[in-house]
Write an enzyme that holds these catalytic residues in place. Structure first.
Site, short mmCIF file in Angstrom:
data_model
loop_
_atom_site.label_atom_id
_atom_site.label_comp_id
_atom_site.label_asym_id
_atom_site.label_seq_id
_atom_site.Cartn_x
_atom_site.Cartn_y
_atom_site.Cartn_z
N LYS A 107 0.85 -1.19 0.00
CA LYS A 107 0.00 0.00 0.00
C LYS A 107 0.88 1.22 0.00
CE LYS A 107 -4.51 0.68 0.37
NZ LYS A 107 -5.51 -0.35 0.06
N1 GLU Z 1 -7.24 0.19 -3.09
C1 GLU Z 1 -8.03 -0.97 -3.37
C2 GLU Z 1 -8.05 -1.92 -2.20
O1 GLU Z 1 -7.88 -1.50 -1.07
C3 GLU Z 1 -7.63 -1.64 -4.69
C4 GLU Z 1 -6.23 -2.14 -4.75
C5 GLU Z 1 -5.83 -2.62 -6.15
O2 GLU Z 1 -6.65 -2.57 -7.02
O3 GLU Z 1 -4.68 -3.01 -6.28
O4 GLU Z 1 -8.31 -3.08 -2.32
#
Ligand code: GLU
Length: 420
Positions: A107
């Site tokens: 993240k």
């Molecule tokens: N931000 C989204 C999540 O928390 C999507 C992450 C992604 O598509 O890689 O799952």
């Protein structure tokens, strides 16, 4: 949002420890999994429109890559911290594992209030952040995506910056891009669609007709709006929805398509100024007593020790990442509530991100129908496995989901061995 003193990383570690004792995870593997594999902190100087330079702090945490390249979005928010990004990265590891996606978890985040920046300033911030991350990202290393306050436009700048640096167009470095430059059909709607696939599966199992179901949704961004739209189409009544400014409430049910159109035409974060309906605070929304389902779809820690006792909904479906603290979860489970955990409920986004990445790598694109049917299949399969295991073992849905995900990652670590 409700501000809390919750430390998301402590929360994530606590959840991991609980499941570790349930699955009798080796202490060495537990220790291994508590620590992110890699943490990257960068200072991002941005030339502002008035000629001054401001420095923002950016993070990217790669929690674990035992199952594949790391995957996860990046957010722009004034309260981003390293511990928050660490927690979100760990949750991505479990989310990808529980959905059987060939990814580890990561993240990112920049501590910035994007509302204070012009579009040009945001572009410069995004490009510099992307550039700083180049040593650790790439289509087979770590693939970012949208999250809170980032969107397809952000991803286009990100992809272009990476491509300029490596000297060729690399669409697979990021997902959630505009369709014209290698994005996937259905990606925008995917997280909300996934939440509603899960809602519908759950209602089926407990024998509730969607037409009798009353829902409140906290969050009016990408996840909240698409969840509301799909739940409305399913026949549910959405009685309340909110964003950071507050929300709207109508016990007879809100006209979601009209609200959705309004959301598409107005900047985010102003729902409290919507001309119709009674107004409601975020606190009131969470504690409404005339709802069956509560869908927190904004930030982590909003259901915590201070308000868990006041939650009246029987079912909580986590559209956000980490909205329920372990202490709150205990209170809610003791009262017999059903909580569908984030790593299953909101996994539609990363699942279609996976489809986008596969399409980019093979330069062959699929129709939306195909994407939605593949998404449904994966979501239903994961939910079914988690539901069945939770019934068999008489454990919460979160424990069941974590047991599968953590065991799977632990097995991969053991098979690969500890280097050197
Ligand atoms: N931000 C989204 C999540 O928390 C999507 C992450 C992604 O598509 O890689 O799952």
């Amino acid at each position: 949002m409700i501000s809390t003193k919750v430390n998301p990383y402590e929360m994530a570690v606590k959840q991991l420890e609980e499941v570790a004792s349930f699955i009798k995870l080796k202490p060495s593997i537990l220790e291994y999994l508590k620590h992110p594999k890699r943490e990257f902190i960068v200072s991002i100087p941005v030339r502002m429109d008035d000629g001054t330079v401001k420095i923002f702090t950016g993070y990217r945490v790669q929690h674990n890559f035992a199952l594949g390249p790391t995957k996860g979005g990046f957010r722009y928010h004034p309260e981003v911290t390293l511990d928050e990004v660490r927690a979100l990265a760990m949750w991505m590891t479990w989310k990808c594992a529980v959905m059987d996606l060939p990814y580890g978890g990561a993240k990112g985040g920049v501590r910035v209030d994007p509302k204070q920046l012009s579009d040009n300033e945001l572009e410069r911030l995004t490009r510099r952040y992307a550039f700083e991350l180049i040593p650790i990202i790439g289509p087979d290393k770590d693939i970012p995506a949208p999250d809170v306050n980032t969107n397809p436009k952000t991803m286009a700048w990100f992809m272009d910056t990476y491509s300029m640096a490596v000297g060729y167009t690399a669409p697979g470095v990021v997902t959630g891009k505009p369709i014209e430059i290698g994005g996937s059909k259905g990606r925008i709607e995917a997280t909300g669609k996934g939440v509603v696939f899960i809602l519908s599966e759950l209602l089926n199992r407990i024998g509730m007709d969607p037409k009798d179901v009353r829902i409140a949704i906290q969050g009016f961004g990408n996840v909240g709006t698409h969840t509301a739209l799909d739940a409305y189409r399913l026949g549910c009544k959405i009685v309340a929805i909110s964003d950071v400014s507050g929300g709207v409430y109508d016990p007879k049910g809100l006209d979601i398509p009209t609200l959705f159109d309004w959301a598409m035409q107005n900047p985010q974060g102003h729902l409290a100024s919507y001309p119709e309906y009674s107004k409601i605070t975020n606190k009131e929304l969470l504690e409404l007593d005339d709802i069956d389902v509560l869908i927190p779809a904004a930030l982590e820690g909003v259901i915590n020790e201070t308000n868990a006792d006041n939650i009246r909904a029987k079912i909580i479906i986590e559209g956000a990442n980490g909205p329920t603290t372990p202490e709150a979860e205990k209170i809610l489970l003791d009262k017999g509530k059903t909580i569908v955990p984030d790593i299953v409920a909101n996994a539609g986004g990363v699942t279609v991100s996976y489809f986008e990445w596969v399409q980019d790598l093979q330069s062959f694109f699929w129709e939306e129908e195909e994407i939605n049917s593949k998404l449904k299949k994966i979501m239903v399969k994961a939910f079914d496995r988690v539901w069945t295991y939770s019934k068999e073992q008489n454990i919460s849905l979160r424990m069941a989901a974590y047991a599968y995900a953590v065991s799977k990652v632990a097995r991969a670590i053991e098979l690969r061995g500890i280097f050197p």
